[in-house]
Design a protein around this motif. Structure first.
Motif, PDB file in Angstrom:
ATOM      1  N   VAL A   1      -1.465  -8.845  -7.239  1.00 55.33           N
ATOM      2  CA  VAL A   1      -0.644  -8.522  -6.076  1.00 55.33           C
ATOM      3  C   VAL A   1       0.644  -9.342  -6.121  1.00 55.33           C
ATOM      4  CG1 VAL A   1      -0.523  -8.502  -3.559  1.00 55.33           C
ATOM      5  CG2 VAL A   1      -2.697  -8.007  -4.711  1.00 55.33           C
TER       6      VAL A   1
ATOM      7  N   VAL B   1       1.519  -4.017  -6.626  1.00 54.20           N
ATOM      8  CA  VAL B   1       0.565  -4.584  -7.574  1.00 54.20           C
ATOM      9  C   VAL B   1       1.082  -4.416  -9.003  1.00 54.20           C
ATOM     10  CG1 VAL B   1      -1.815  -4.539  -8.414  1.00 54.20           C
ATOM     11  CG2 VAL B   1      -1.334  -4.038  -6.006  1.00 54.20           C
TER      12      VAL B   1
ATOM     13  N   THR C   1       0.504  -3.810 -12.631  1.00 53.85           N
ATOM     14  CA  THR C   1      -0.561  -3.136 -13.370  1.00 53.85           C
ATOM     15  C   THR C   1      -0.049  -2.736 -14.753  1.00 53.85           C
ATOM     16  OG1 THR C   1       0.065  -0.904 -12.663  1.00 53.85           O
ATOM     17  CG2 THR C   1      -1.375  -2.169 -11.175  1.00 53.85           C
TER      18      THR C   1
END
Length: 271
Positions: free
Chosen positions: A201, A223, A225
């Protein structure tokens, strides 16, 4: 109708019918036609009620009736979150769940990690997507979302506890298609197309959007990723978000949307 509202409004019930009201077609911010004008996507920008900025888009996919009148009927309604990030994906294989309403793909990022996505504004690109590389806007609507203090805590929860020189478990940007396992969660359907993602996060903010008579108060977690930093739609009514904060590691099963109409391609709405 893959709105995937469960992550922000699991108790919406009959109120979802508000998305079918003609009022929303009174304010059209963008229209994209397929090359043969058989399919079109109509976008309606959604403003954040609290922050007065753009929070997302409602996209209606319409199919032309073969009748001589050539009217269009709605075959799909989609919801995406706004982001300026543009990850590049290689489209590997069109999945059998695809139809005129939606196309689903196995894709690969620049690092060779694979996952599955649902395309949005598919008609923006003429011809086949398979075998091409495209920049997209990505966002995620999870149906499972777990929060950990850090990646080590996440891996310990999965039974990894390696010492130096051993495999430590999942990476901070682990990604995999749903086909990695059969049906990994009772909330998933065998026909679902989704991805398994780990991430970190980077920011959290509250958002609020009003659509006709529906108001949605929810949380957007930015987030990091395998797709870069993407917005993830969340609600306390769907998940325990008490530990959600920047720096936390997360693990999710999520519907990932890949919007082919990039931010810079779209007109700005009048505010």
């Amino acid at each position: 109708m893959p709105l995937h509202l469960d992550s922000i409004a699991p108790d919406i019930g009959p109120a979802a019918e508000n998305f079918l009201r003609p009022d929303l077609m009174d304010s059209i911010d963008d229209v994209i036609y397929s090359e043969d004008e058989r399919i079109l996507h109509v976008a309606h920008f959604i403003l954040d009620s609290a922050r007065f900025g753009r929070v997302g888009k409602l996209i209606y996919t319409l199919l032309r009736d073969p009748d001589p009148a050539e009217s269009y009927g709605i075959i799909d309604i989609d919801l995406t979150l706004c982001t300026k990030q543009t990850p590049k994906l290689r489209f590997l294989r069109k999945l059998p769940q695809s139809s005129d309403a939606n196309e689903y793909y196995d894709v690969e990022n620049a690092q060779g990690q694979r996952l599955q996505v649902e395309t949005v504004n598919r008609s923006k690109i003429a011809g086949e997507l398979t075998g091409t590389e495209r920049y997209v806007h990505a966002c995620a609507f999870p149906f499972r979302f777990d929060i950990f203090d850090d990646i080590d805590a996440l891996n310990r929860a999965f039974g990894w506890n390696a010492e130096d020189g051993e495999v430590g478990g999942l990476s901070e940007t682990f990604a995999a298609p749903a086909s990695l396992t059969d049906v990994p969660d009772e909330a998933a359907d065998e026909s679902d197309v989704f991805s398994i993602l780990a991430g970190t996060v980077r920011a959290v903010r509250d958002a609020s959007m009003s659509i006709v008579r529906c108001r949605f108060d929810f949380t957007i977690a930015e987030v990091e990723t395998a797709l870069g930093v993407i917005p993830v739609a969340l609600s306390e009514r769907a998940f325990d978000l008490s530990e959600l904060a920047p720096g936390k590691a997360v693990f999710m099963y999520a519907y990932v949307k890949a919007d082919l109409a990039l931010f810079q391609d779209l007109p700005k709405p009048e505010l």
